[in-house]
Design an enzyme around this catalytic site. Structure first.
Site, short mmCIF file in Angstrom:
data_model
loop_
_atom_site.label_atom_id
_atom_site.label_comp_id
_atom_site.label_asym_id
_atom_site.label_seq_id
_atom_site.Cartn_x
_atom_site.Cartn_y
_atom_site.Cartn_z
CD GLU A 227 -2.43 -1.46 2.71
OE1 GLU A 227 -2.65 -0.45 3.39
OE2 GLU A 227 -2.81 -2.59 3.03
CD GLU A 338 -8.71 1.91 5.77
OE1 GLU A 338 -8.08 1.48 4.79
OE2 GLU A 338 -8.65 1.41 6.89
#
Ligand SMILES: *[C@@H]1O[C@H](CO)[C@@H](O)[C@H](O)[C@H]1NC(C)=O
Ligand SMILES: *[C@@H]1O[C@H](CO)[C@@H](O)[C@H](O)[C@H]1NC(C)=O
Length: 423
Positions: A227, A338
């Site tokens: 990520e 997120e």
């Protein structure tokens, strides 16, 4: 009789006082040694995380950036990397549709020849070739974590699970997402240019991030993930600044992996970009817009996963042995935002995602990802086929994809969290 009783009572009282004193002393001693044990643990951990610097740079945001010799970085604490020969550049670089220099972006405009490095600490110095810049971890950083061992690790599994997901996994400890994704093929990399903002965080234990996920395996205990993107995380960094970050795990966020260089794994070769350091400037509402490009791809020769930041800063690589499924290829790519919704007061959090505005507001108001691409098995950057979108509660945070000549595949995403339709 009276006198004897009195004496006995006095003795009993003296005894009780002694007992109380003894208890007090042992308890406070135990407490003190508990504190010093924790202090010792923290010190030991800091010694592991921070490496001897040849030079240190004080950044205006309070960070200290240590220039650490490339061979002394945390990766080489890993037993598998003891004899690893650092690769100073990738064997292959994916070729693609979009020349970054062609696309207009205020962040790449610069008066002088030196490219602008969008990191705050650069105003006060730079690291020499052969060293890498590392954000120094302070005692307070570690003390904010739930435990010394968990510092630098994600608290929960936090991968958005679009449709293949089991329903009880969708609301993962209040993590909420607004993403675009592709699945069902073999992916050898992903790219995007991500609009940079500084979203407001309601509570210290919440965060807001915008990133790319490269995933391998099913969504079980052995999920592999790489990520990268930007995040605001008061718990991790002690402030509300927008920071560049990376993350990796090979067991669904359990024992392996961490943010940035906070464990051994990622091998950094770049002397200009510090992971975990503040990105500057950030975009303003109806004002100047700034974005960063991130490309992650698999070197077909060595199998390592490389990361590039901006127009040509190759940061380094995740050695392929760190992973199981990702040693082959990624099975899913996700792009988006997120946040953590802790719902501490019974309401939805007002922690913002992206710019804190809904997608329909569009450019210079809502946050975007543009030039979304994937790397195919021939090492070519391609438009993503069958781009899907996903969000748990579109009244809180939403996502809206689009496609045009300038931006290729793109989407606007984000939102304010708590509002009248998201109580
Ligand atoms: C997730 O949580 C939200 C709000 O708490 C709720 O509206 C939604 O139905 C939940 N989704 C699932 C799949 O449980
Ligand atoms: C971060 O922002 C919150 C409000 O959004 C504020 O309460 C807090 O004091 C800020 N923290 C720092 C370190 O500036």
């Amino acid at each position: 009789m009276e006198a004897v009783n009195l004496r006995r009572e006095k003795l009993a009282r003296v005894f009780l006082v002694c007992l109380w004193l003894w208890g007090f002393v042992t308890l406070s001693y135990a407490a003190r040694s508990g504190v010093s044990k924790q202090k010792f643990e923290v010190k030991k951990h800091l010694n592991r995380l921070n490496k001897p610097a040849v030079k240190s740079i004080q950044s205006p945001d309070g960070d200290i950036i240590d220039c650490v010799p490339i061979t002394k970085q945390p990766a080489f604490d890993h037993p598998f990397l003891k004899d690893h020969k650092i690769q100073m550049k990738p064997n292959y670089h994916p070729e693609g549709l979009f020349d970054d220099n062609k696309v207009s972006s205020s962040s790449t405009k610069s008066k002088d020849k030196e490219p602008h490095i969008p990191q705050l600490w650069h105003r006060y110095g730079k690291c020499a070739e052969g060293t890498i810049p590392m954000r120094r971890t302070k005692e307070d950083d570690v003390l904010r974590a739930s435990s010394v061992k968990r510092y630098g690790k994600k608290k929960h599994r936090s991968v958005p699970l679009p449709k293949s997901a089991e329903p009880d996994l969708i609301n993962q400890s209040g993590h909420q997402h607004a993403i675009a994704y592709v699945e069902g093929d073999k992916y050898y990399g992903a790219k995007a240019t991500i609009n940079v903002w500084e979203p407001k965080i309601q509570q210290q234990n919440e965060f807001s991030l915008s990133q790319i996920w490269l995933l391998g395996g099913s969504f079980g205990q052995d999920l592999n993930s790489i990520e990268a993107g930007w995040q605001v995380s008061p718990d991790l960094y002690g402030d509300n600044n927008t920071r560049l970050f990376t993350y990796w795990t090979s067991d669904a966020y359990q024992a392996t992996g961490c943010y940035n260089l906070l464990c051994s794994g990622f091998i950094q070769i770049n002397s200009d970009i510090a992971m975990g350091a503040s990105i500057s400037p950030v975009s303003g509402y109806r004002n100047s817009q700034y974005d960063i490009s991130i490309l992650i791809w698999k070197d077909p020769k060595e199998g390592h996963w490389w990361m590039q930041f901006g127009n040509g800063y190759v940061l380094g690589y995740w050695p392929s042995f760190l992973f199981s499924y990702l040693t082959e290829s990624a099975s899913m790519i996700e792009w988006g935002g997120e946040v953590v919704n802790s719902q501490s007061d019974g309401h939805h959090t007002s922690t913002q995602m992206g710019s804190g505005r809904f997608p329909e507001e569009g450019f210079s108001k809502a946050s975007y990802f543009r030039n979304i691409q994937v790397v195919d098995s021939s090492n070519n950057l391609k438009a993503p086929k069958g781009l899907g979108t996903f969000t748990e509660q579109s009244n809180c945070y939403d996502v809206q994809p689009g496609n045009n000549d300038d931006w290729g595949h793109f989407f606007y995403y984000g939102g304010p969290g708590k509002n009248e339709n998201c109580p």
